[in-house]
Design an enzyme around this catalytic site. Sequence first.
Site, mmCIF file in Angstrom:
data_model
loop_
_atom_site.group_PDB
_atom_site.id
_atom_site.type_symbol
_atom_site.label_atom_id
_atom_site.label_comp_id
_atom_site.label_asym_id
_atom_site.label_seq_id
_atom_site.Cartn_x
_atom_site.Cartn_y
_atom_site.Cartn_z
ATOM 1 N N ARG A 191 0.849 -1.191 0.000
ATOM 2 C CA ARG A 191 0.000 0.000 0.000
ATOM 3 C C ARG A 191 0.881 1.237 0.000
ATOM 4 O O ARG A 191 1.750 1.372 0.860
ATOM 5 C CB ARG A 191 -0.864 -0.054 1.259
ATOM 6 C CG ARG A 191 -1.903 1.036 1.350
ATOM 7 C CD ARG A 191 -2.930 0.702 2.410
ATOM 8 N NE ARG A 191 -2.578 1.249 3.701
ATOM 9 C CZ ARG A 191 -3.463 1.801 4.534
ATOM 10 N NH1 ARG A 191 -4.721 1.873 4.218
ATOM 11 N NH2 ARG A 191 -3.080 2.258 5.705
ATOM 12 N N THR A 227 -1.085 7.516 -0.856
ATOM 13 C CA THR A 227 -2.339 7.434 -1.633
ATOM 14 C C THR A 227 -3.231 6.290 -1.174
ATOM 15 O O THR A 227 -4.409 6.247 -1.536
ATOM 16 C CB THR A 227 -2.030 7.200 -3.124
ATOM 17 O OG1 THR A 227 -1.349 5.935 -3.234
ATOM 18 C CG2 THR A 227 -1.160 8.306 -3.697
ATOM 19 N N ASP A 233 3.009 -4.185 11.705
ATOM 20 C CA ASP A 233 3.987 -3.608 12.625
ATOM 21 C C ASP A 233 3.816 -4.176 14.031
ATOM 22 O O ASP A 233 4.809 -4.464 14.715
ATOM 23 C CB ASP A 233 3.814 -2.077 12.691
ATOM 24 C CG ASP A 233 4.428 -1.395 11.475
ATOM 25 O OD1 ASP A 233 5.176 -2.060 10.724
ATOM 26 O OD2 ASP A 233 4.146 -0.206 11.271
ATOM 27 N N ASP A 275 -1.368 -0.610 13.044
ATOM 28 C CA ASP A 275 -0.827 -1.321 11.879
ATOM 29 C C ASP A 275 -0.575 -2.771 12.288
ATOM 30 O O ASP A 275 0.316 -3.060 13.100
ATOM 31 C CB ASP A 275 0.470 -0.660 11.415
ATOM 32 C CG ASP A 275 0.935 -1.262 10.097
ATOM 33 O OD1 ASP A 275 1.002 -0.525 9.103
ATOM 34 O OD2 ASP A 275 1.239 -2.487 10.064
#
Length: 207
Positions: free
Chosen positions: A102, A106, A201, A198
């Site tokens: 990703r 954007t 992460d 995330d």
Amino acid sequence: MSVHVVEHPLVHNALMTLRDAQTQPKVFRRITIHINLLLAAEATRDLPASPVTVQTPLAPAEGRRVSADVVVVPVLRAGLGMLDAILELIPGARVGHIGLQRDESTAIASQYYSKLPRGLEKSVVLMIDPMLATGGSAVAALDHLSHAGARDIRMICIVAAPEGVDLVQKHHPGVRIYTPAIDRQLNEHKYIVPGLGDFGDRLYGTV
Ligand code: URA
């Protein structure tokens, strides 16, 4: 009905540990396994099975064994964290991989890797991606699986956003989504709120 909101209390127990910002990667990984065992059981509730007989120490016992060819497809990188639990339940499953990255500015997904088993037309495909956020990566991965011939596709995610669910339903109405939570919204960085941060992460300690 293509969205299945999983209500099992143990799933929600695990989800709250994953959501908690205090949960460290070691525990996060363990709880990811727990929640995925339960979600996978839910997503495979109707797998085709054939009658079999085994001999117990006392007598023959009639029962069923799964007869479907199951293919698990983690969407890299975060989906990999869900794979072990599913293979624990379905050790005979074949595994495909789709790598999507990703763009952080954007939020558009681009594919950098794909390796899929053959004969997906007859398989039950479990696509695993923990966070269904904008739905962009999910739709890209589902497009790829459909072009490769997959017909029965079930997506398992741990947290979804309404935007992601809507996009998947619009582009792939036949895909069943299994999730315990459809959260409030996406923030300006396209993260799910409240979400859990995330996933990759937190799983791999790369924050
Ligand atoms: N990916 C994540 O890991 N978390 C989000 O909230 C959205 C996408």
